[in-house]
Design a protein around this motif. Structure first.
Motif, PDB file in Angstrom:
ATOM      1  N   GLU A  38     -12.841 -56.023 -57.346  1.00 43.24           N
ATOM      2  CA  GLU A  38     -13.007 -54.696 -57.949  1.00 43.24           C
ATOM      3  C   GLU A  38     -14.444 -54.209 -57.829  1.00 43.24           C
ATOM      4  O   GLU A  38     -14.701 -53.061 -57.464  1.00 43.24           O
ATOM      5  CB  GLU A  38     -12.581 -54.749 -59.420  1.00 43.24           C
ATOM      6  CG  GLU A  38     -12.560 -53.405 -60.106  1.00 43.24           C
ATOM      7  CD  GLU A  38     -11.491 -52.487 -59.567  1.00 43.24           C
ATOM      8  OE1 GLU A  38     -11.680 -51.270 -59.674  1.00 43.24           O
ATOM      9  OE2 GLU A  38     -10.489 -52.965 -59.022  1.00 43.24           O
ATOM     10  N   VAL A  39     -15.389 -55.104 -58.151  1.00 46.43           N
ATOM     11  CA  VAL A  39     -16.808 -54.729 -58.050  1.00 46.43           C
ATOM     12  C   VAL A  39     -17.160 -54.376 -56.612  1.00 46.43           C
ATOM     13  O   VAL A  39     -17.850 -53.380 -56.348  1.00 46.43           O
ATOM     14  CB  VAL A  39     -17.702 -55.879 -58.583  1.00 46.43           C
ATOM     15  CG1 VAL A  39     -19.162 -55.652 -58.202  1.00 46.43           C
ATOM     16  CG2 VAL A  39     -17.557 -56.011 -60.083  1.00 46.43           C
ATOM     17  N   THR A  41     -15.138 -53.315 -54.243  1.00 48.61           N
ATOM     18  CA  THR A  41     -14.488 -52.047 -53.875  1.00 48.61           C
ATOM     19  C   THR A  41     -15.251 -50.855 -54.446  1.00 48.61           C
ATOM     20  O   THR A  41     -15.533 -49.878 -53.736  1.00 48.61           O
ATOM     21  CB  THR A  41     -13.036 -52.034 -54.396  1.00 48.61           C
ATOM     22  OG1 THR A  41     -12.343 -53.149 -53.845  1.00 48.61           O
ATOM     23  CG2 THR A  41     -12.327 -50.770 -54.020  1.00 48.61           C
ATOM     24  N   VAL A  42     -15.592 -50.935 -55.735  1.00 50.32           N
ATOM     25  CA  VAL A  42     -16.311 -49.825 -56.374  1.00 50.32           C
ATOM     26  C   VAL A  42     -17.690 -49.650 -55.741  1.00 50.32           C
ATOM     27  O   VAL A  42     -18.115 -48.529 -55.441  1.00 50.32           O
ATOM     28  CB  VAL A  42     -16.423 -50.068 -57.890  1.00 50.32           C
ATOM     29  CG1 VAL A  42     -17.366 -49.062 -58.533  1.00 50.32           C
ATOM     30  CG2 VAL A  42     -15.046 -50.004 -58.539  1.00 50.32           C
ATOM     31  N   THR A  43     -18.375 -50.776 -55.517  1.00 49.64           N
ATOM     32  CA  THR A  43     -19.712 -50.693 -54.918  1.00 49.64           C
ATOM     33  C   THR A  43     -19.648 -50.097 -53.521  1.00 49.64           C
ATOM     34  O   THR A  43     -20.452 -49.221 -53.171  1.00 49.64           O
ATOM     35  CB  THR A  43     -20.355 -52.102 -54.858  1.00 49.64           C
ATOM     36  OG1 THR A  43     -20.376 -52.649 -56.172  1.00 49.64           O
ATOM     37  CG2 THR A  43     -21.755 -52.040 -54.304  1.00 49.64           C
ATOM     38  N   ALA A  45     -17.355 -48.147 -52.338  1.00 47.86           N
ATOM     39  CA  ALA A  45     -17.001 -46.727 -52.445  1.00 47.86           C
ATOM     40  C   ALA A  45     -18.232 -45.898 -52.801  1.00 47.86           C
ATOM     41  O   ALA A  45     -18.471 -44.834 -52.212  1.00 47.86           O
ATOM     42  CB  ALA A  45     -15.902 -46.543 -53.495  1.00 47.86           C
ATOM     43  N   GLU A  46     -19.024 -46.404 -53.754  1.00 52.73           N
ATOM     44  CA  GLU A  46     -20.237 -45.668 -54.137  1.00 52.73           C
ATOM     45  C   GLU A  46     -21.229 -45.610 -52.988  1.00 52.73           C
ATOM     46  O   GLU A  46     -21.861 -44.571 -52.760  1.00 52.73           O
ATOM     47  CB  GLU A  46     -20.872 -46.327 -55.367  1.00 52.73           C
ATOM     48  CG  GLU A  46     -20.080 -46.090 -56.644  1.00 52.73           C
ATOM     49  CD  GLU A  46     -20.681 -46.792 -57.847  1.00 52.73           C
ATOM     50  OE1 GLU A  46     -21.727 -47.447 -57.711  1.00 52.73           O
ATOM     51  OE2 GLU A  46     -20.093 -46.665 -58.936  1.00 52.73           O
TER      52      GLU A  46
END
Length: 123
Positions: A38-39, A41-43, A45-46
């Protein structure tokens, strides 16, 4: 006999605790893997959003600069051509007027001299 039962109960308790520890570690590892996924993926994406914003801004700046340079060059070419045409028309009109005035004056002088000569000859 009683001691054997106690040893058996303690052994079973240790085995059950070990199994519970293994289950807890597996759950912890699963949670860690999911959290890392999750981290990540979010990172990512950002990072992608920030990168796209930077790339878009830089691209738009370059495109704007090129378009503005082209528009300015084309506009200046048209304006310069129009101004030069007007200036040349005014200069040509002035030169023509001056030359015509001089030619007219010379022609009048020549005509006057010719008339004077004609009068001299005929008199």
């Amino acid at each position: 006999m009683k001691e054997n039962a106690v040893i058996t109960i303690i052994s079973i308790t240790i085995i059950v605790l070990n199994m519970m520890m293994i289950i807890v570690l597996d759950i912890k590892n699963a949670i860690m893997v999911a959290t890392m996924a999750e981290v990540t993926t979010v990172t990512m994406a950002e990072i992608m959003v920030a990168t796209m914003v930077e790339v878009t801004a830089a691209t738009m700046a370059v495109i704007t600069a090129v378009v503005m340079a082209e528009v300015t060059a084309a506009t200046m070419a048209v304006i310069t051509a129009a101004v030069m045409a007007e200036v040349m028309a005014v200069i040509m009109a002035v030169i023509t007027a001056v030359v015509m005035a001089e030619v007219t004056a010379v022609v009048k002088d020549v005509a006057a001299v010719g008339a004077g000569c004609f009068n001299l000859i005929n008199n």
